[in-house]
Write a protein that holds these residues in place. Structure first.
Motif, short mmCIF file in Angstrom:
data_model
loop_
_atom_site.label_atom_id
_atom_site.label_comp_id
_atom_site.label_asym_id
_atom_site.label_seq_id
_atom_site.Cartn_x
_atom_site.Cartn_y
_atom_site.Cartn_z
N PHE A 1 35.77 46.76 35.68
CA PHE A 1 34.79 46.03 36.84
C PHE A 1 35.55 46.33 38.26
O PHE A 1 35.05 46.71 39.07
CB PHE A 1 34.74 44.42 36.51
N LEU A 2 36.73 45.78 38.43
CA LEU A 2 37.38 46.13 39.64
C LEU A 2 37.54 47.32 40.06
O LEU A 2 37.36 47.86 41.34
CB LEU A 2 38.83 45.08 39.58
N LEU B 1 41.28 49.38 48.54
CA LEU B 1 40.31 48.54 47.60
C LEU B 1 40.93 48.46 46.25
O LEU B 1 41.12 47.65 45.72
CB LEU B 1 38.81 48.90 47.54
N ARG B 2 41.42 49.73 45.93
CA ARG B 2 42.07 49.91 44.57
C ARG B 2 43.28 49.08 44.55
O ARG B 2 43.76 48.39 43.56
CB ARG B 2 42.63 51.37 44.28
N GLU B 3 43.97 48.87 45.68
CA GLU B 3 45.35 47.81 45.83
C GLU B 3 44.87 46.37 45.47
O GLU B 3 45.54 45.97 44.82
CB GLU B 3 45.86 48.11 47.00
N VAL B 4 43.86 46.29 46.14
CA VAL B 4 43.30 44.57 46.00
C VAL B 4 42.80 44.67 44.25
O VAL B 4 43.18 43.62 44.07
CB VAL B 4 42.07 44.49 46.74
N ALA B 5 42.37 45.62 43.87
CA ALA B 5 42.10 45.55 42.45
C ALA B 5 43.40 45.42 41.73
O ALA B 5 43.35 44.57 40.59
CB ALA B 5 41.06 46.81 42.09
N ARG B 6 44.23 45.98 41.99
CA ARG B 6 45.44 46.04 41.15
C ARG B 6 46.11 44.71 41.18
O ARG B 6 46.51 44.14 40.24
CB ARG B 6 46.45 47.20 41.69
N VAL B 7 46.11 44.17 42.57
CA VAL B 7 46.83 42.72 42.58
C VAL B 7 45.97 41.89 41.85
O VAL B 7 46.49 41.08 41.02
CB VAL B 7 46.92 42.55 44.02
N GLY C 1 46.22 40.23 26.99
CA GLY C 1 46.04 40.10 25.63
C GLY C 1 45.81 38.69 25.34
O GLY C 1 45.17 38.23 25.74
N ARG C 2 46.63 37.97 24.19
CA ARG C 2 46.72 36.56 24.05
C ARG C 2 47.63 35.92 24.29
O ARG C 2 47.94 34.73 23.93
CB ARG C 2 46.23 36.38 22.47
N GLY C 3 48.62 36.43 24.85
CA GLY C 3 49.99 35.88 24.96
C GLY C 3 50.03 35.80 26.83
O GLY C 3 49.08 35.62 27.28
N ALA C 4 51.51 35.47 27.11
CA ALA C 4 51.43 35.15 28.44
C ALA C 4 51.48 36.27 29.33
O ALA C 4 51.85 37.49 28.91
CB ALA C 4 52.92 34.20 28.68
N GLY C 5 51.43 36.40 30.66
CA GLY C 5 51.49 37.34 31.48
C GLY C 5 52.87 37.62 31.89
O GLY C 5 53.88 37.27 31.46
N GLU C 6 53.06 38.92 32.46
CA GLU C 6 54.36 39.26 32.81
C GLU C 6 54.18 39.48 34.41
O GLU C 6 53.64 39.10 35.03
CB GLU C 6 54.69 40.73 32.30
N ALA C 7 55.51 40.08 34.85
CA ALA C 7 55.63 40.45 36.44
C ALA C 7 54.58 40.95 37.20
O ALA C 7 54.02 41.99 36.91
CB ALA C 7 56.89 41.30 36.65
N PRO C 8 53.83 40.14 37.95
CA PRO C 8 52.94 40.66 38.83
C PRO C 8 53.37 41.35 39.93
O PRO C 8 54.60 41.21 40.17
CB PRO C 8 52.03 39.23 39.18
N ALA C 9 52.57 41.97 40.68
CA ALA C 9 53.00 42.80 41.67
C ALA C 9 52.90 41.96 43.00
O ALA C 9 52.31 42.03 44.10
CB ALA C 9 51.99 43.94 41.91
N ALA D 1 49.07 40.30 51.09
CA ALA D 1 48.25 39.66 52.14
C ALA D 1 46.95 40.18 52.12
O ALA D 1 45.81 39.25 52.46
CB ALA D 1 49.13 40.20 53.36
N ARG D 2 46.81 41.37 51.88
CA ARG D 2 45.30 41.99 51.89
C ARG D 2 44.46 41.33 50.78
O ARG D 2 43.40 41.07 50.85
CB ARG D 2 45.19 43.39 51.66
N PHE D 3 45.32 41.16 49.78
CA PHE D 3 44.59 40.36 48.61
C PHE D 3 44.27 38.96 49.14
O PHE D 3 42.93 38.54 48.47
CB PHE D 3 45.62 40.31 47.28
N LEU D 4 45.01 38.27 49.45
CA LEU D 4 44.58 36.75 50.02
C LEU D 4 43.57 36.83 50.76
O LEU D 4 42.58 36.06 50.67
CB LEU D 4 45.81 36.13 50.53
N SER D 5 43.62 37.84 51.91
CA SER D 5 42.50 37.67 52.66
C SER D 5 41.27 38.00 52.21
O SER D 5 40.10 37.78 52.70
CB SER D 5 42.95 38.75 53.92
N THR D 6 41.43 38.92 51.27
CA THR D 6 39.82 39.70 50.54
C THR D 6 39.36 38.28 49.79
O THR D 6 38.23 38.12 49.77
CB THR D 6 40.25 40.86 49.58
#
Lengths: 204, 204
Positions: free
Chosen positions: A88-89, A182-188, A196-204, B159-164
């Motif tokens: 989607f993103l 926009l791709r960067e925003v999608a990634r973040v 999956g069904r577990g906990a998340g890991e290191a976000p950006a 920052a861009r993510f939050l602003s978006t």
DNA sequence: AGACTTATCTACCACTCGTTACAAAAGTTG
DNA sequence: CAACTTTTGTAACGAGTGGTAGATAAGTCT
């Protein structure tokens, strides 16, 4: 076949041109002069075919939805909820910066606020935006039932989050942001999505 | 003090009324008739004080920024990057659904697309939106230097993510979403944000 | 007081808005 | 061919647009 003088223009081509004008200038900003010029027809032809300026917008919105339906079907076919979110993103990042169209989203650019006599237009657009959120929510509810989302997850909240980010990306693109932004925003954004069904890991 | 007939209306009160009209109807949708009626003055007074409709908008935007600066200062004073993000999103959820104002954000509602003769308005609004992103980025760059963000984090992207997301919340509020819905989006968004200096945990 | 400066009001400007009569044109049907 | 049906172009409609003269009012200055 049909009686009377045949229509001299292609309805769909004309709608595409009208869509572009609404997209770039918004409903209020799009004047009949702009529309008729872009569509290559005169006002009486426009009114005979679409009834009114508002009727023309609705026809253009229908066509917009039609165009998007294939992409949305692909998005919803993602194997997991996270796949769906990623698709989607990504698709939003691409489509909102497609050089073939004005930047952003017609459903946002069309008009969040309108002047006297077109107060209902923002509602119309909001209703169409809500459609996307509904589709995502349905898919995520299914995902939860399939055990594809962690226990504490809220499918409706996730759908609303994605739809909100999409609107934000529309605003961002409309401000001239490029595809990579926009791709960067999608990634973040994806980091907010459960893995999956577990906990998340290191976000950006 | 000053010579000549004194002004019979309060500039700031009049600006507040004008702001509300622009907020609710957008730049193009706000007519001089609406504005003068809301401000309680006649066109010549408006033009003497603000120069033009566009000048009035810019004055209203300045006042809007002034109002927000206190909130933004509070947001940026958050102890950690994550505190800042949390404060930012919460303050957006509240302010965009404040019943004292039209729903959403003036910088979004004002006009993403405009008609002939006001093509520069969307740029003006975009520039003011970018201001917020810049402030957040500056704060997050500092946070990284202070070791307050994980190694791989990208302060500019955050920052861009939050602003978006804030823009998206503006669109959502403009569609009639209530405060609780925006808070929910804020909560989910925060899961995209890195915790402390380590890895994240179970998002929602 | 009277000269000066600035604000306010009434009325209006030229223009653009969305929309529509009207008649001519271009087809199909008998 | 003539009757019928629908589309097209020209030209205009009334209403509203952002913006402005010009006269008058309300103050401060000398």
């Amino acid at each position: 076949m049909t009686m009377g003088r045949p229509r001299a223009f292609c309805t769909e081509k004309a709608l595409d041109e009208a869509m572009e004008v609404f997209w770039r200038h918004g409903y209020d900003g799009a004047t009949l002069a702009m529309l008729t010029k872009a569509m290559g027809i005169k006002p009486p032809s426009l009114y005979a075919a679409f009834g009114s300026k508002e009727g023309l917008l609705k026809a253009a919105l229908d066509r917009y939805a039609e165009r998007r339906s294939a992409h949305m079907r692909y998005v919803l076919e993602g194997a997991t909820a996270r796949d769906v979110a990623e698709r989607f993103l990504s698709s939003i990042a691409e489509s909102h910066t497609d050089p073939a169209n004005p930047p952003g989203c017609l459903l946002v650019q069309g008009g969040l606020a309108c002047g006297a006599g077109s107060e209902n237009i923002p509602f119309e657009l909001a209703a169409r935006r809500a459609q996307t959120e509904t589709e995502l929510r349905g898919r995520f509810l299914r995902a939860r039932d399939e055990g594809d989302l962690p226990e504490g997850s809220d499918p409706a909240a996730l759908a609303r989050f994605l739809s909100t980010v999409a609107s934000g990306m529309g605003v961002l693109a409309s401000s001239g942001a490029d595809r990579e932004a926009l791709r960067e925003v999608a990634r973040v954004s994806l980091a907010a999505f459960p893995r999956g069904r577990g906990a998340g890991e290191a976000p950006a």
